[in-house]
Design a protein around this motif. Structure first.
Motif, PDB file in Angstrom:
ATOM      1  N   PRO A  34       0.834  -1.213   0.000  1.00 47.15           N
ATOM      2  CA  PRO A  34       0.000   0.000   0.000  1.00 47.15           C
ATOM      3  C   PRO A  34       0.869   1.265   0.000  1.00 47.15           C
ATOM      4  O   PRO A  34       1.859   1.344   0.726  1.00 47.15           O
ATOM      5  CB  PRO A  34      -0.795  -0.104   1.302  1.00 47.15           C
ATOM      6  CG  PRO A  34      -0.757  -1.548   1.675  1.00 47.15           C
ATOM      7  CD  PRO A  34       0.562  -2.073   1.152  1.00 47.15           C
ATOM      8  N   CYS A  35       0.503   2.237  -0.822  1.00 47.06           N
ATOM      9  CA  CYS A  35       1.261   3.493  -0.890  1.00 47.06           C
ATOM     10  C   CYS A  35       1.149   4.299   0.400  1.00 47.06           C
ATOM     11  O   CYS A  35       1.964   5.181   0.643  1.00 47.06           O
ATOM     12  CB  CYS A  35       0.761   4.340  -2.057  1.00 47.06           C
ATOM     13  SG  CYS A  35       1.096   3.626  -3.677  1.00 47.06           S
ATOM     14  N   SER A  36       0.170   3.999   1.218  1.00 41.71           N
ATOM     15  CA  SER A  36      -0.036   4.744   2.461  1.00 41.71           C
ATOM     16  C   SER A  36       0.947   4.352   3.570  1.00 41.71           C
ATOM     17  O   SER A  36       1.062   5.062   4.572  1.00 41.71           O
ATOM     18  CB  SER A  36      -1.469   4.547   2.951  1.00 41.71           C
ATOM     19  OG  SER A  36      -1.741   3.168   3.131  1.00 41.71           O
ATOM     20  N   ARG A  37       1.666   3.276   3.408  1.00 41.52           N
ATOM     21  CA  ARG A  37       2.637   2.855   4.431  1.00 41.52           C
ATOM     22  C   ARG A  37       3.843   3.791   4.445  1.00 41.52           C
ATOM     23  O   ARG A  37       4.304   4.243   3.399  1.00 41.52           O
ATOM     24  CB  ARG A  37       3.126   1.438   4.153  1.00 41.52           C
ATOM     25  CG  ARG A  37       2.098   0.398   4.474  1.00 41.52           C
ATOM     26  CD  ARG A  37       2.741  -0.957   4.515  1.00 41.52           C
ATOM     27  NE  ARG A  37       1.742  -1.958   4.844  1.00 41.52           N
ATOM     28  CZ  ARG A  37       1.841  -3.223   4.510  1.00 41.52           C
ATOM     29  NH1 ARG A  37       2.891  -3.657   3.851  1.00 41.52           N
ATOM     30  NH2 ARG A  37       0.884  -4.061   4.851  1.00 41.52           N
ATOM     31  N   ARG A 112       2.380  24.038 -12.578  1.00 39.26           N
ATOM     32  CA  ARG A 112       3.046  23.666 -11.325  1.00 39.26           C
ATOM     33  C   ARG A 112       2.114  22.746 -10.547  1.00 39.26           C
ATOM     34  O   ARG A 112       0.952  23.068 -10.316  1.00 39.26           O
ATOM     35  CB  ARG A 112       3.335  24.921 -10.493  1.00 39.26           C
ATOM     36  CG  ARG A 112       4.119  24.610  -9.266  1.00 39.26           C
ATOM     37  CD  ARG A 112       5.521  25.180  -9.417  1.00 39.26           C
ATOM     38  NE  ARG A 112       6.361  24.765  -8.319  1.00 39.26           N
ATOM     39  CZ  ARG A 112       7.431  24.002  -8.480  1.00 39.26           C
ATOM     40  NH1 ARG A 112       7.783  23.595  -9.674  1.00 39.26           N
ATOM     41  NH2 ARG A 112       8.163  23.661  -7.464  1.00 39.26           N
ATOM     42  N   LEU A 113       2.604  21.572 -10.168  1.00 41.86           N
ATOM     43  CA  LEU A 113       1.826  20.606  -9.401  1.00 41.86           C
ATOM     44  C   LEU A 113       2.443  20.444  -8.017  1.00 41.86           C
ATOM     45  O   LEU A 113       3.659  20.384  -7.882  1.00 41.86           O
ATOM     46  CB  LEU A 113       1.829  19.230 -10.073  1.00 41.86           C
ATOM     47  CG  LEU A 113       1.385  19.111 -11.517  1.00 41.86           C
ATOM     48  CD1 LEU A 113       1.578  17.679 -12.001  1.00 41.86           C
ATOM     49  CD2 LEU A 113      -0.048  19.525 -11.665  1.00 41.86           C
ATOM     50  N   THR A 114       1.591  20.354  -7.012  1.00 40.08           N
ATOM     51  CA  THR A 114       2.014  19.991  -5.665  1.00 40.08           C
ATOM     52  C   THR A 114       1.200  18.770  -5.282  1.00 40.08           C
ATOM     53  O   THR A 114      -0.040  18.804  -5.332  1.00 40.08           O
ATOM     54  CB  THR A 114       1.758  21.131  -4.659  1.00 40.08           C
ATOM     55  OG1 THR A 114       2.525  22.263  -5.071  1.00 40.08           O
ATOM     56  CG2 THR A 114       2.172  20.718  -3.256  1.00 40.08           C
ATOM     57  N   VAL A 115       1.885  17.683  -4.930  1.00 46.24           N
ATOM     58  CA  VAL A 115       1.206  16.427  -4.620  1.00 46.24           C
ATOM     59  C   VAL A 115       1.727  15.878  -3.290  1.00 46.24           C
ATOM     60  O   VAL A 115       2.885  15.484  -3.202  1.00 46.24           O
ATOM     61  CB  VAL A 115       1.420  15.378  -5.739  1.00 46.24           C
ATOM     62  CG1 VAL A 115       0.696  14.083  -5.408  1.00 46.24           C
ATOM     63  CG2 VAL A 115       0.975  15.923  -7.089  1.00 46.24           C
ATOM     64  N   PRO A 116       0.875  15.866  -2.262  1.00 49.93           N
ATOM     65  CA  PRO A 116       1.283  15.229  -1.010  1.00 49.93           C
ATOM     66  C   PRO A 116       1.392  13.713  -1.212  1.00 49.93           C
ATOM     67  O   PRO A 116       0.646  13.132  -2.004  1.00 49.93           O
ATOM     68  CB  PRO A 116       0.141  15.539  -0.043  1.00 49.93           C
ATOM     69  CG  PRO A 116      -0.716  16.539  -0.720  1.00 49.93           C
ATOM     70  CD  PRO A 116      -0.438  16.458  -2.180  1.00 49.93           C
ATOM     71  N   PHE A 117       2.306  13.093  -0.507  1.00 46.93           N
ATOM     72  CA  PHE A 117       2.453  11.638  -0.633  1.00 46.93           C
ATOM     73  C   PHE A 117       1.171  10.916  -0.232  1.00 46.93           C
ATOM     74  O   PHE A 117       0.866   9.851  -0.755  1.00 46.93           O
ATOM     75  CB  PHE A 117       3.636  11.133   0.187  1.00 46.93           C
ATOM     76  CG  PHE A 117       4.963  11.647  -0.312  1.00 46.93           C
ATOM     77  CD1 PHE A 117       5.273  11.623  -1.657  1.00 46.93           C
ATOM     78  CD2 PHE A 117       5.894  12.162   0.564  1.00 46.93           C
ATOM     79  CE1 PHE A 117       6.481  12.090  -2.129  1.00 46.93           C
ATOM     80  CE2 PHE A 117       7.116  12.630   0.108  1.00 46.93           C
ATOM     81  CZ  PHE A 117       7.408  12.604  -1.242  1.00 46.93           C
ATOM     82  N   SER A 118       0.377  11.520   0.651  1.00 51.55           N
ATOM     83  CA  SER A 118      -0.879  10.900   1.077  1.00 51.55           C
ATOM     84  C   SER A 118      -1.914  10.835  -0.049  1.00 51.55           C
ATOM     85  O   SER A 118      -2.873  10.077   0.042  1.00 51.55           O
ATOM     86  CB  SER A 118      -1.468  11.659   2.268  1.00 51.55           C
ATOM     87  OG  SER A 118      -1.719  13.004   1.913  1.00 51.55           O
ATOM     88  N   ALA A 119      -1.732  11.602  -1.124  1.00 49.87           N
ATOM     89  CA  ALA A 119      -2.659  11.592  -2.254  1.00 49.87           C
ATOM     90  C   ALA A 119      -2.306  10.529  -3.299  1.00 49.87           C
ATOM     91  O   ALA A 119      -3.100  10.261  -4.207  1.00 49.87           O
ATOM     92  CB  ALA A 119      -2.683  12.968  -2.927  1.00 49.87           C
ATOM     93  N   ILE A 120      -1.136   9.913  -3.197  1.00 49.51           N
ATOM     94  CA  ILE A 120      -0.679   8.958  -4.206  1.00 49.51           C
ATOM     95  C   ILE A 120      -1.415   7.634  -4.057  1.00 49.51           C
ATOM     96  O   ILE A 120      -1.474   7.060  -2.981  1.00 49.51           O
ATOM     97  CB  ILE A 120       0.852   8.763  -4.123  1.00 49.51           C
ATOM     98  CG1 ILE A 120       1.543  10.086  -4.455  1.00 49.51           C
ATOM     99  CG2 ILE A 120       1.306   7.646  -5.064  1.00 49.51           C
ATOM    100  CD1 ILE A 120       3.047  10.058  -4.288  1.00 49.51           C
ATOM    101  N   LYS A 121      -1.980   7.171  -5.177  1.00 51.29           N
ATOM    102  CA  LYS A 121      -2.710   5.898  -5.228  1.00 51.29           C
ATOM    103  C   LYS A 121      -1.857   4.755  -5.765  1.00 51.29           C
ATOM    104  O   LYS A 121      -2.054   3.607  -5.388  1.00 51.29           O
ATOM    105  CB  LYS A 121      -3.938   6.021  -6.135  1.00 51.29           C
ATOM    106  CG  LYS A 121      -5.069   6.801  -5.556  1.00 51.29           C
ATOM    107  CD  LYS A 121      -6.231   6.874  -6.524  1.00 51.29           C
ATOM    108  CE  LYS A 121      -6.752   5.496  -6.873  1.00 51.29           C
ATOM    109  NZ  LYS A 121      -7.956   5.544  -7.696  1.00 51.29           N
ATOM    110  N   ALA A 122      -0.951   5.061  -6.693  1.00 46.75           N
ATOM    111  CA  ALA A 122      -0.105   4.026  -7.298  1.00 46.75           C
ATOM    112  C   ALA A 122       1.201   4.669  -7.740  1.00 46.75           C
ATOM    113  O   ALA A 122       1.231   5.849  -8.113  1.00 46.75           O
ATOM    114  CB  ALA A 122      -0.807   3.367  -8.472  1.00 46.75           C
TER     115      ALA A 122
END
Length: 134
Positions: A34-37, A112-122
């Motif tokens: 899981p990406c959430s780990r 410009r993109l900002t993506v928190p790691f908590s938003a990553i699904k895969a």
């Protein structure tokens, strides 16, 4: 594929089939971490720093997750999820403890993109699935 006797594979054919099955299972999202780990997020952060022309990094993220920043036009075009490939058309990649920021070009327009790691699904590194949240 030839069989011996009553539909039984011979040893080399059975070994090849088992190897193919193992490869398929390992690449399946159901068997990815899981990406959430925290370990997956740490691996994502380290791998993002290596993204380049010769080492593509792909990821899918939730566009409406807390902390995601992207233009309204991209949010309307990708209302749920968005997959990006960090390989050629990106600059100013900045990896923080909890997120990454990057400048990408979509149809020649900089975004410009900002993506928190908590938003990553895969997350894929060199086309190999590293983590998936379903």
């Amino acid at each position: 594929m030839e069989t011996t006797g009553r539909g039984v594979l011979d040893a080399p054919q059975a070994a090849i089939l088992l190897l193919l099955l193992a490869i398929h299972i390992c690449a399946s999202p159901a068997f990815a971490e899981p990406c959430s780990r925290p370990t997956a997020r740490s691996r994502i952060a380290e791998t993002l720093k290596l993204a380049s022309d010769k080492r593509p990094v792909n990821l899918t993220f939730r566009t409406h997750a807390d902390g995601v920043r992207l233009s309204p036009s991209l949010k309307s075009k990708y209302p749920d999820d968005m997959t990006i490939i960090l390989q050629n058309e990106f600059d100013q990649l900045s990896v923080k403890d909890d997120r990454f920021e990057v400048l990408m070009r979509f149809s020649g327009n900089p975004e410009r993109l900002t993506v928190p790691f908590s938003a990553i699904k895969a997350f894929w590194d060199k086309s190999e699935l590293k983590c998936s949240d379903g």
